[in-house]
Write a protein that holds these residues in place. Structure first.
Motif, PDB file in Angstrom:
ATOM      1  N   SER A  10       9.509   8.762  -7.530  1.00 50.47           N
ATOM      2  CA  SER A  10       8.502   8.073  -6.720  1.00 50.47           C
ATOM      3  C   SER A  10       8.480   6.583  -7.025  1.00 50.47           C
ATOM      4  CB  SER A  10       7.117   8.675  -6.978  1.00 50.47           C
ATOM      5  OG  SER A  10       7.084  10.051  -6.661  1.00 50.47           O
ATOM      6  N   LEU A  11       8.597   6.238  -8.298  1.00 51.52           N
ATOM      7  CA  LEU A  11       8.582   4.826  -8.684  1.00 51.52           C
ATOM      8  C   LEU A  11       9.795   4.078  -8.142  1.00 51.52           C
ATOM      9  CD1 LEU A  11       7.352   5.160 -12.375  1.00 51.52           C
ATOM     10  CD2 LEU A  11       6.124   4.028 -10.524  1.00 51.52           C
ATOM     11  N   TYR A  12      10.967   4.718  -8.131  1.00 56.07           N
ATOM     12  CA  TYR A  12      12.151   4.070  -7.568  1.00 56.07           C
ATOM     13  C   TYR A  12      11.935   3.747  -6.082  1.00 56.07           C
ATOM     14  CZ  TYR A  12      14.690   5.409 -11.808  1.00 56.07           C
ATOM     15  OH  TYR A  12      15.109   5.552 -13.104  1.00 56.07           O
ATOM     16  N   ASN A  22      -4.881   1.165   4.613  1.00 56.25           N
ATOM     17  CA  ASN A  22      -5.296   2.560   4.456  1.00 56.25           C
ATOM     18  C   ASN A  22      -4.252   3.535   4.974  1.00 56.25           C
ATOM     19  OD1 ASN A  22      -8.255   3.011   3.419  1.00 56.25           O
ATOM     20  ND2 ASN A  22      -8.306   1.150   4.640  1.00 56.25           N
ATOM     21  N   VAL A  23      -3.613   3.203   6.093  1.00 52.56           N
ATOM     22  CA  VAL A  23      -2.544   4.064   6.601  1.00 52.56           C
ATOM     23  C   VAL A  23      -1.387   4.106   5.608  1.00 52.56           C
ATOM     24  CG1 VAL A  23      -0.797   4.320   8.403  1.00 52.56           C
ATOM     25  CG2 VAL A  23      -3.146   3.785   9.029  1.00 52.56           C
ATOM     26  N   GLY A  24      -1.061   2.946   5.022  1.00 58.21           N
ATOM     27  CA  GLY A  24      -0.007   2.914   4.009  1.00 58.21           C
ATOM     28  C   GLY A  24      -0.347   3.789   2.810  1.00 58.21           C
ATOM     29  N   SER A  78       0.825  -1.210   0.000  1.00 58.12           N
ATOM     30  CA  SER A  78       0.000   0.000   0.000  1.00 58.12           C
ATOM     31  C   SER A  78       0.856   1.255   0.000  1.00 58.12           C
ATOM     32  CB  SER A  78      -0.924   0.002   1.221  1.00 58.12           C
ATOM     33  OG  SER A  78      -1.774  -1.110   1.219  1.00 58.12           O
ATOM     34  N   LEU A  79       1.949   1.214   0.733  1.00 60.80           N
ATOM     35  CA  LEU A  79       2.875   2.344   0.777  1.00 60.80           C
ATOM     36  C   LEU A  79       3.453   2.610  -0.612  1.00 60.80           C
ATOM     37  CD1 LEU A  79       3.916   4.160   3.105  1.00 60.80           C
ATOM     38  CD2 LEU A  79       5.897   2.661   3.258  1.00 60.80           C
ATOM     39  N   ALA A  80       3.690   1.545  -1.349  1.00 63.65           N
ATOM     40  CA  ALA A  80       4.277   1.686  -2.686  1.00 63.65           C
ATOM     41  C   ALA A  80       3.262   2.140  -3.720  1.00 63.65           C
ATOM     42  CB  ALA A  80       4.886   0.351  -3.117  1.00 63.65           C
ATOM     43  N   ARG A  81       1.996   1.713  -3.582  1.00 63.08           N
ATOM     44  CA  ARG A  81       1.024   1.911  -4.646  1.00 63.08           C
ATOM     45  C   ARG A  81      -0.001   2.987  -4.373  1.00 63.08           C
ATOM     46  NH1 ARG A  81      -2.477  -1.486  -5.654  1.00 63.08           N
ATOM     47  NH2 ARG A  81      -2.567  -1.228  -7.893  1.00 63.08           N
TER      48      ARG A  81
END
Length: 559
Positions: free
Chosen positions: A524-526, A422-424, A289-292
């Protein structure tokens, strides 16, 4: 019909409704804000976009564990039905917001979306728990995979309906949910089993509820206000309000742990973290979630604000076509989610979910190789690959987490799962928006000034364009509004028609913002790739196949 299929049918209806709502709002936000007549170039307007995007997730992040525990104690079906009712009322209220109501309408939109999130919270925490209760261990992966596939079907419907209804009346975007909500409420009232818990005496963990909910609210508020300008800065990370929110929220989350350890009926049993598949599954989900979380929105901005206008699409058409161009991702997920779930039933989630994370990381890296005016076939292929990875990770990971829980803990456990997700996503929004706005602030003023002068615009116009805040330009890009609207008539009077046509064209702002936007997106993607790679390692560390009903006989469950 067997009861398990009744549950799957009803929860599928709820999931379709929720995903329609999510995607129809995301895709149609430009239409909604234009219908409200919100000007993104005015000071403080970016705040409304942030609250519409993040208000829903802030509420979900704060209440899901509480809702899950309450449902465990007082009946999941009853509160699941209540979720449909609240969602229906909120959807009707959203459809009654007057057009051209400006910031007041935007404020009503935020408030009613928060009410909608409360209904959505009851649906989210209970649907997965109800499915897990209804299906035997050997069929849960397939059931949860089908449920995941229904989310994608709803997403597809949301994209199509959003594009079609945007051309008629933006109020219809919210009314379209109402038939699904009413049907789901009636279906659950008459068909789902209710456990009578009126004689069950339980103690409510008031202090645990208060500290966790308030702590999560303060932390997510801190991330939200960190994205808003403060003083002379484009960002608010140095704002006393933001710093105080982080400190107080962190203190409350820390205090939550000893409070829970002393409770007879804790909000969340911390002992569940001794169960390896549960712990590592939630950690992998959080990193996913943090990544996406923000990447999906940045891809939408890329399509609606840059790529499609450059290729001749009008701004009234971009919501629909952006949704169409995102379909390969949804198709990849809808194909692989049931397959991943069925494979999990046979072999466990460890390898399948890990492979899914690896595929996601590869697809994110391939996106970094694209220019802002990309080749469409390459873009669609990468999105499909990303969808395949999501399908292989999501349903196996969910199955692994839910299989590890005692039936009495499934509501709270699923609430914790959804809360971490959700927090992520909220942190992801704050982090990646910070990157985008920081890069915009550094490069866009110089670029827009140079381009304006190259078109032989007067220096005062070039200076005015260069002074527009980066957050306003990002908002305007998403809404499809060109900066000519911010120029005073005293500057534009007397300009040649050709120059005015250029400033008001679909290509001026996308051409200015394309290269800086890609710099921010690649960075951001990295970062996302790093998060997904760590998540893949954690996913593999969950261990082999683990099902509570089977493990309890061996004494493996930590109670």
């Amino acid at each position: 019909m067997e009861y398990k299929w009744v549950v799957l049918t009803n929860t599928t209806l709820g999931v379709i409704m929720s995903s329609i709502n999510m995607y129809i709002v995301l895709i149609s936000l430009p239409t909604i804000f234009r219908g409200l007549n919100v000007n993104p170039f005015l000071p403080g307007e970016f705040d409304y976009l942030l609250w519409v995007l993040m208000g829903y997730s802030i509420v979900l992040a704060s209440v899901l564990v509480t809702f899950g525990r309450i449902s465990d104690l007082f009946g999941r079906t009853r509160l699941y039905t209540l979720g449909f009712i609240i969602f229906t009322v909120a959807s009707v209220l959203l459809s009654l917001i007057p057009s051209n109501s400006g910031n007041f309408g935007a404020l009503l939109l935020i408030v009613f979306r928060i009410v909608q999130a409360i209904g959505g919270g009851f649906l989210m925490v209970n649907s997965t728990a109800l499915l897990t209760d209804a299906f035997p261990p050997g069929e849960r992966g397939k059931a949860l995979g089908l449920n995941q596939a229904s989310f994608i079907i709803g997403s597809f419907l949301g994209i199509i309906l959003g594009g079609l209804l945007s051309n008629y009346d933006w109020h219809l975007l919210f009314l379209v949910n109402v038939p699904f909500a009413i049907a789901g409420a009636l279906w659950s009232i008459f068909k789902l089993k209710r456990v009578d818990r009126r004689n069950v005496r339980v103690k409510i963990d008031y202090w645990g509820n208060l500290t966790l909910a308030l702590g999560l609210v303060l932390i997510t508020l801190g991330f939200t206000y960190a994205l808003m300008p403060y003083g002379n800065s484009e960002m608010g990370w140095t704002s006393p309000l933001v710093i105080a929110s982080f400190i107080a929220g962190t203190a409350l989350i820390i205090a939550f742990i000893p409070i829970e350890l002393r409770q007879e009926e804790p909000l969340f049993k911390l002992s569940l973290f001794r169960v390896r598949p549960f712990t590592y599954g939630i950690m992998a989900l959080f990193l996913s979630s943090l990544a996406r979380g923000a990447i999906m929105f940045l891809l939408t901005i890329w399509l609606q604000g840059i790529y499609l206008p450059l290729h001749g699409f009008s701004y009234t058409e971009t919501p629909f076509w952006a949704g169409i161009y995102m379909l390969p991702m949804l198709v990849g997920t809808v194909i692989m989610a049931p397959i991943g779930g069925s494979l999990t039933d046979k072999y466990g989630a460890r390898v399948i979910a890990t492979v899914g994370m690896i595929i996601i990381a590869i697809s994110l890296y391939l996106l970094t190789l694209l220019p802002y005016n990309f080749d469409l076939v390459k873009f669609e292929s990468i999105l499909f690959l990303n969808g395949v990875g999501n399908g292989l990770f999501a349903s196996p990971n969910t199955t692994s987490i839910m299989n590890a829980l005692h039936p009495r803990d499934r509501g709270a456990g699923n609430g914790m799962r959804q809360t971490f997700s959700n927090v992520g996503s909220t942190i992801s929004m704050a982090m990646f928006f910070t990157i985008a706005i920081s890069i915009f602030s550094q490069y866009v003023p110089i670029r827009i000034h140079e381009i304006a002068l190259s078109y032989e615009l007067p220096s005062d116009i070039a200076n005015t364009l260069a002074s527009i805040p980066a957050s306003s330009l990002l908002f305007a890009t998403f809404l499809g509004m060109d900066p000519v609207s911010v120029l005073p008539s005293s500057l534009t009077n007397g300009l040649p028609t050709s120059i005015m046509k250029l400033l008001d064209s679909n290509t001026f702002l996308p051409s200015v913002l394309g290269p800086p936007f890609m710099m921010g997106l690649r960075f951001s993607l990295y970062i996302s790739i790093v998060f997904v790679a760590i998540g893949a390692v954690l996913s593999y560390m969950r261990g082999g196949r683990y099902v509570y009903e089977e493990s309890i006989r061996k004494g493996a469950y930590a109670s």
